[in-house]
Design an enzyme around this catalytic site. Structure first.
Site, PDB file in Angstrom:
ATOM      1  CG  ASP A  16      -0.219  -0.044   2.542  1.00 22.95           C
ATOM      2  OD1 ASP A  16      -0.787   0.426   3.550  1.00 22.95           O
ATOM      3  OD2 ASP A  16       0.940  -0.517   2.602  1.00 22.95           O
TER       4      ASP A  16
ATOM      5  CG  ASP B 177       4.122  -0.063   1.838  1.00 31.95           C
ATOM      6  OD1 ASP B 177       3.888   0.832   2.677  1.00 31.95           O
ATOM      7  OD2 ASP B 177       3.492  -1.145   1.792  1.00 31.95           O
TER       8      ASP B 177
HETATM    9  O1  RIB Z   1       1.841  -0.717  10.998  1.00 30.04           O
HETATM   10  C1  RIB Z   1       2.799  -0.533   9.978  1.00 30.04           C
HETATM   11  C2  RIB Z   1       2.205  -0.848   8.648  1.00 30.04           C
HETATM   12  O2  RIB Z   1       1.165   0.074   8.357  1.00 30.04           O
HETATM   13  C3  RIB Z   1       3.214  -0.698   7.487  1.00 30.04           C
HETATM   14  O3  RIB Z   1       2.878  -1.612   6.479  1.00 30.04           O
HETATM   15  C4  RIB Z   1       2.995   0.710   7.012  1.00 30.04           C
HETATM   16  O4  RIB Z   1       3.303   0.847   5.620  1.00 30.04           O
HETATM   17  C5  RIB Z   1       1.524   0.863   7.222  1.00 30.04           C
HETATM   18  O5  RIB Z   1       0.867   0.333   6.096  1.00 30.04           O
HETATM   19 CA    CA Z   2       2.661  -0.869   4.160  1.00 29.37          CA
END
Ligand code: RIB
Ligand code: CA
Length: 318
Positions: free
Chosen positions: A10, A15
């Protein structure tokens, strides 16, 4: 033989860091990147993923649109922790357009790629698990054709970074997390919120990391400027499990998928997700008493080789 990965993202800042670590690993072949709602809208997640591939000159890697909202929960974004656009709201006039996305939808692509490479694909999930839940509903045999599943998500001590007891990826789609932890019986490795906090790196490393004189480092500096401000806020400091540090949550799951020797300590335990609790919906539940009678145990990461992890991050921006 190269390790074949599908990465479900996402694309938010961490990411992006995870994708760049994968792109820099000589032993890895990324078959495709599937996008999901989460840190930001699906469109932004797709666009941000294309931006990362462009700065790495890897727009040859297919990117697929996935689910734009959770199975049942109300849509939840990570506020503006990652910026409104999910990548630090850093202007990018030359950003690639969504016309570069594959026509095929993410879940169909996941299933097709795994059917073409049975037993060889490692799936890395760094977003809410909506795409993965839909995949197993469409093809119940999907999990058994995977080599392994690596997840960034959930928690082991009820510590929340989004709700009182919930980590973002699991809270953003608790039903999907429940389905995945129930139906994916392939080798499953989980990098939880507390684990990522306890293995975070000094900010001095982050300064060195971003100071590399490369296009990739300059890009990372631009997109991570906003989150570096956000982590200084009192609200974020309260989330921390183990003091301040550079916590690239998603990259722990990705790095472990690339090199399993990175994880120096883990524990095997059956897990599920709370769906009903007033305060605990989305919380990961660990069944040490074996009361859930679940044969499948997930490997919960505890410690990583920090030197190896630092090197993987440094290589990602070279
Ligand atoms: O809690 C951390 C996660 O939530 C990670 O994947 C960050 O990118 C958010 O999506
Ligand atoms: Ca993420």
């Amino acid at each position: 033989m190269k390790k074949k990965l599908i990465i479900d993202v996402d694309t938010g800042v961490d990411d992006a860091q995870a994708i760049m670590v994968a792109l820099a690993a000589p032993s890895v072949e990324i078959l495709g990147i599937t996008c999901c709602h989460g840190n930001t809208t699906l469109d932004h997640a797709c666009k941000n993923t294309l931006r990362v591939l462009k700065v790495c000159n890897r727009l040859d890697i297919p990117v697929y649109r996935g689910c734009a909202e959770p199975l049942l929960a109300r849509k939840l974004h990570a506020g503006d922790f990652h910026g409104k656009d999910g990548l630090g709201d850093a202007p990018d006039p030359d950003a690639p357009g969504l016309e570069l996305l594959q026509k095929e939808k993410a879940v169909q692509a996941m299933i097709k790629l795994v059917n073409e490479n049975p037993g060889e694909v490692t799936l890395v999930a760094t977003a809410p698990l909506t795409n993965l839940a839909v995949a197993v509903k469409l093809d119940p045999s999907f999990p058994e054709k995977l080599k392994a599943l690596y997840i960034m998500g959930g928690n082991t001590e009820s510590r929340g970074n989004t709700t009182v007891c919930g980590e973002f990826n699991f809270v953003a789609d608790p039903e999907a997390a429940y389905v995945v932890l129930d139906r994916y019986t392939c080798p499953t490795h989980i990098a939880t919120w507390e684990f990522s906090c306890r293995n975070s790196l000094p900010w001095s490393f982050c300064d060195t990391w971003l100071a590399q004189d490369t296009d990739k480092a300059h890009f990372m500096e631009r997109i991570s400027c906003h989150t570096r401000k956000m982590v200084q806020t009192e609200r974020y400091q309260k989330e921390l499990v183990a003091g301040p540090g550079f916590n690239s949550c998603d990259t722990y799951a990705l790095a472990a998928a690339i090199d399993s020797s990175l994880v120096t300590e883990s524990e095997e335990v059956a897990v599920t997700v709370e769906l009903e609790g007033t305060y605990t919906r989305g919380m990961m539940v660990l069944d040490y008493l074996d009361q859930l009678d679940k044969k499948h145990k997930a490997s919960i990461m505890k410690k990583v080789d920090c030197e190896k992890f630092r090197q993987m991050l440094m290589d990602a921006l070279k």
